[in-house]
Design a protein around this motif. Structure first.
Motif, PDB file in Angstrom:
ATOM      1  N   LEU A  34      13.054  -8.274   9.325  1.00 42.25           N
ATOM      2  CA  LEU A  34      12.775  -9.707   9.320  1.00 42.25           C
ATOM      3  C   LEU A  34      11.330  -9.930   8.887  1.00 42.25           C
ATOM      4  CD1 LEU A  34      14.475 -10.700  12.692  1.00 42.25           C
ATOM      5  CD2 LEU A  34      15.415 -10.780  10.390  1.00 42.25           C
ATOM      6  N   ILE A  35      11.160 -10.656   7.792  1.00 39.56           N
ATOM      7  CA  ILE A  35       9.839 -10.908   7.234  1.00 39.56           C
ATOM      8  C   ILE A  35       9.593 -12.413   7.257  1.00 39.56           C
ATOM      9  CG2 ILE A  35       8.358 -10.662   5.202  1.00 39.56           C
ATOM     10  CD1 ILE A  35       9.174  -8.011   6.501  1.00 39.56           C
ATOM     11  N   ASP A  36       8.493 -12.834   7.833  1.00 34.75           N
ATOM     12  CA  ASP A  36       8.118 -14.247   7.872  1.00 34.75           C
ATOM     13  C   ASP A  36       7.432 -14.600   6.553  1.00 34.75           C
ATOM     14  OD1 ASP A  36       7.239 -16.795   8.401  1.00 34.75           O
ATOM     15  OD2 ASP A  36       6.174 -16.278  10.241  1.00 34.75           O
ATOM     16  N   PRO A  37       8.004 -15.547   5.758  1.00 32.10           N
ATOM     17  CA  PRO A  37       7.415 -15.875   4.453  1.00 32.10           C
ATOM     18  C   PRO A  37       6.262 -16.877   4.514  1.00 32.10           C
ATOM     19  CG  PRO A  37       9.442 -17.102   4.741  1.00 32.10           C
ATOM     20  CD  PRO A  37       9.287 -16.216   5.955  1.00 32.10           C
ATOM     21  N   ALA A  38       5.857 -17.303   5.693  1.00 33.49           N
ATOM     22  CA  ALA A  38       4.794 -18.303   5.823  1.00 33.49           C
ATOM     23  C   ALA A  38       3.497 -17.805   5.190  1.00 33.49           C
ATOM     24  CB  ALA A  38       4.553 -18.638   7.286  1.00 33.49           C
ATOM     25  N   PRO A  39       2.741 -18.706   4.555  1.00 29.94           N
ATOM     26  CA  PRO A  39       1.465 -18.300   3.939  1.00 29.94           C
ATOM     27  C   PRO A  39       0.511 -17.618   4.921  1.00 29.94           C
ATOM     28  CG  PRO A  39       2.073 -20.474   3.177  1.00 29.94           C
ATOM     29  CD  PRO A  39       3.061 -20.104   4.263  1.00 29.94           C
ATOM     30  N   SER A  40       0.550 -18.019   6.186  1.00 24.38           N
ATOM     31  CA  SER A  40      -0.348 -17.401   7.172  1.00 24.38           C
ATOM     32  C   SER A  40      -0.001 -15.932   7.417  1.00 24.38           C
ATOM     33  CB  SER A  40      -0.296 -18.173   8.495  1.00 24.38           C
ATOM     34  OG  SER A  40       1.023 -18.128   9.028  1.00 24.38           O
ATOM     35  N   GLN A  41       1.214 -15.507   7.061  1.00 23.85           N
ATOM     36  CA  GLN A  41       1.636 -14.125   7.248  1.00 23.85           C
ATOM     37  C   GLN A  41       1.463 -13.277   5.996  1.00 23.85           C
ATOM     38  OE1 GLN A  41       2.532 -12.985  10.324  1.00 23.85           O
ATOM     39  NE2 GLN A  41       1.877 -15.040  10.880  1.00 23.85           N
ATOM     40  N   GLN A  42       1.015 -13.887   4.901  1.00 25.37           N
ATOM     41  CA  GLN A  42       0.833 -13.163   3.646  1.00 25.37           C
ATOM     42  C   GLN A  42      -0.572 -12.554   3.606  1.00 25.37           C
ATOM     43  OE1 GLN A  42       1.900 -15.752   0.365  1.00 25.37           O
ATOM     44  NE2 GLN A  42       3.688 -16.494   1.470  1.00 25.37           N
ATOM     45  N   ALA A  43      -0.630 -11.302   3.231  1.00 25.64           N
ATOM     46  CA  ALA A  43      -1.901 -10.581   3.166  1.00 25.64           C
ATOM     47  C   ALA A  43      -2.473 -10.671   1.760  1.00 25.64           C
ATOM     48  CB  ALA A  43      -1.684  -9.119   3.541  1.00 25.64           C
ATOM     49  N   THR A  44      -3.740 -10.342   1.626  1.00 24.75           N
ATOM     50  CA  THR A  44      -4.354 -10.202   0.307  1.00 24.75           C
ATOM     51  C   THR A  44      -4.485  -8.706   0.011  1.00 24.75           C
ATOM     52  OG1 THR A  44      -6.555 -10.365   1.298  1.00 24.75           O
ATOM     53  CG2 THR A  44      -5.591 -12.398   0.418  1.00 24.75           C
ATOM     54  N   GLU A  45      -4.862  -8.408  -1.205  1.00 23.24           N
ATOM     55  CA  GLU A  45      -4.948  -7.017  -1.657  1.00 23.24           C
ATOM     56  C   GLU A  45      -5.799  -6.152  -0.725  1.00 23.24           C
ATOM     57  OE1 GLU A  45      -3.693  -4.124  -4.176  1.00 23.24           O
ATOM     58  OE2 GLU A  45      -3.320  -6.208  -4.661  1.00 23.24           O
ATOM     59  N   ASP A  46      -6.891  -6.680  -0.211  1.00 23.86           N
ATOM     60  CA  ASP A  46      -7.777  -5.893   0.653  1.00 23.86           C
ATOM     61  C   ASP A  46      -7.238  -5.731   2.076  1.00 23.86           C
ATOM     62  OD1 ASP A  46      -8.167  -8.636   1.026  1.00 23.86           O
ATOM     63  OD2 ASP A  46     -10.211  -8.351   1.762  1.00 23.86           O
ATOM     64  N   GLN A  47      -6.151  -6.415   2.410  1.00 18.12           N
ATOM     65  CA  GLN A  47      -5.565  -6.321   3.751  1.00 18.12           C
ATOM     66  C   GLN A  47      -4.312  -5.454   3.790  1.00 18.12           C
ATOM     67  OE1 GLN A  47      -5.004 -10.536   4.162  1.00 18.12           O
ATOM     68  NE2 GLN A  47      -6.778 -10.730   5.519  1.00 18.12           N
ATOM     69  N   VAL A  48      -4.009  -4.755   2.695  1.00 17.67           N
ATOM     70  CA  VAL A  48      -2.814  -3.914   2.633  1.00 17.67           C
ATOM     71  C   VAL A  48      -3.094  -2.612   3.367  1.00 17.67           C
ATOM     72  CG1 VAL A  48      -1.250  -2.661   1.104  1.00 17.67           C
ATOM     73  CG2 VAL A  48      -2.061  -4.928   0.464  1.00 17.67           C
ATOM     74  N   TYR A  49      -2.203  -2.287   4.302  1.00 17.87           N
ATOM     75  CA  TYR A  49      -2.317  -1.051   5.053  1.00 17.87           C
ATOM     76  C   TYR A  49      -1.315  -0.036   4.511  1.00 17.87           C
ATOM     77  CZ  TYR A  49      -4.544  -4.292   8.255  1.00 17.87           C
ATOM     78  OH  TYR A  49      -5.348  -5.255   8.797  1.00 17.87           O
ATOM     79  N   GLU A  50      -1.508   1.213   4.882  1.00 20.17           N
ATOM     80  CA  GLU A  50      -0.608   2.262   4.424  1.00 20.17           C
ATOM     81  C   GLU A  50       0.792   2.088   5.010  1.00 20.17           C
ATOM     82  OE1 GLU A  50      -0.315   7.118   4.495  1.00 20.17           O
ATOM     83  OE2 GLU A  50      -2.205   6.143   4.975  1.00 20.17           O
ATOM     84  N   TYR A  51       0.870   1.524   6.212  1.00 22.97           N
ATOM     85  CA  TYR A  51       2.152   1.371   6.890  1.00 22.97           C
ATOM     86  C   TYR A  51       2.483  -0.104   7.064  1.00 22.97           C
ATOM     87  CZ  TYR A  51       1.074   6.187   7.974  1.00 22.97           C
ATOM     88  OH  TYR A  51       0.741   7.498   7.870  1.00 22.97           O
ATOM     89  N   GLY A  52       3.754  -0.389   7.130  1.00 18.68           N
ATOM     90  CA  GLY A  52       4.204  -1.750   7.404  1.00 18.68           C
ATOM     91  C   GLY A  52       4.636  -2.487   6.148  1.00 18.68           C
ATOM     92  N   LEU A  53       5.717  -3.242   6.281  1.00 19.53           N
ATOM     93  CA  LEU A  53       6.248  -4.056   5.201  1.00 19.53           C
ATOM     94  C   LEU A  53       5.503  -5.382   5.211  1.00 19.53           C
ATOM     95  CD1 LEU A  53       8.533  -3.935   3.087  1.00 19.53           C
ATOM     96  CD2 LEU A  53      10.008  -5.043   4.755  1.00 19.53           C
TER      97      LEU A  53
END
Length: 173
Positions: A34-53
């Motif tokens: 289950l993925i929340d599509p809300a803008p507040s849940q969207q990351a930017t390129e610098d917030q991408v972690y190795e784990y997690g969808l």
């Protein structure tokens, strides 16, 4: 009728559902994150972690240009939606949706389109023509178009080369 069980995915770091009927079918695992599509849940390129969808926002290089939202597991891209938003004229155009073949038919495309629309929910949306590709036709038939399938760009989107300038006006003469 089989039931649905809710759990937690350690791989995706997200809630997941298991459909027991789908799980019983050959070649299907029946598990959906289950993925929340809300803008507040969207990351930017610098917030991408190795784990997690995660849904990752890639901002356009120019105003009213083409930006994207990607669905990623770490740095592996499952799919992407390209779109243009013009804040001045409140117009939005979905340019392209692409999901890796092995991740199709599990809701990734629907989540990507929902994430794009959530970024500008009060805009006038349109789409570039779908074409004759049976996969694209089936996808849009299953989720429904977000607007007319002929683009309705503003002058800012034409200047940003989102769509060709000649497609802006209907030729009636």
């Amino acid at each position: 009728m089989a039931g649905v069980r809710q759990g937690w995915s350690q791989d995706y770091r997200a809630p997941e559902w298991l459909c027991e009927a789908c799980y019983a079918l050959p070649g299907r695992d029946g598990v959906w994150a289950l993925i929340d599509p809300a803008p507040s849940q969207q990351a930017t390129e610098d917030q991408v972690y190795e784990y997690g969808l995660r849904l990752v926002l890639l901002r356009p290089t120019t105003a009213a240009g083409i930006g994207a939202v990607q669905l990623r597991l770490g740095h592996t891209i499952f799919g992407e939606v390209n779109f243009s938003l013009c804040g001045t004229d409140r117009r939005a155009i979905i340019v392209h949706v692409e999901v890796e073949e092995k991740h199709r038919r599990r809701g990734a495309g629907s989540v990507l389109v929902a994430a794009a629309v959530a970024r500008a929910d009060r805009y006038d949306w349109s789409m570039l023509p779908i074409g004759q590709d049976p996969v694209a036709v089936a996808f849009w038939a299953s989720i429904g178009a977000v607007g007319p399938t002929s683009p309705y760009p503003c002058t800012h989107q034409v200047d940003a080369n989102v769509v060709p300038a000649e497609s802006r006006w209907t030729k009636w003469w």
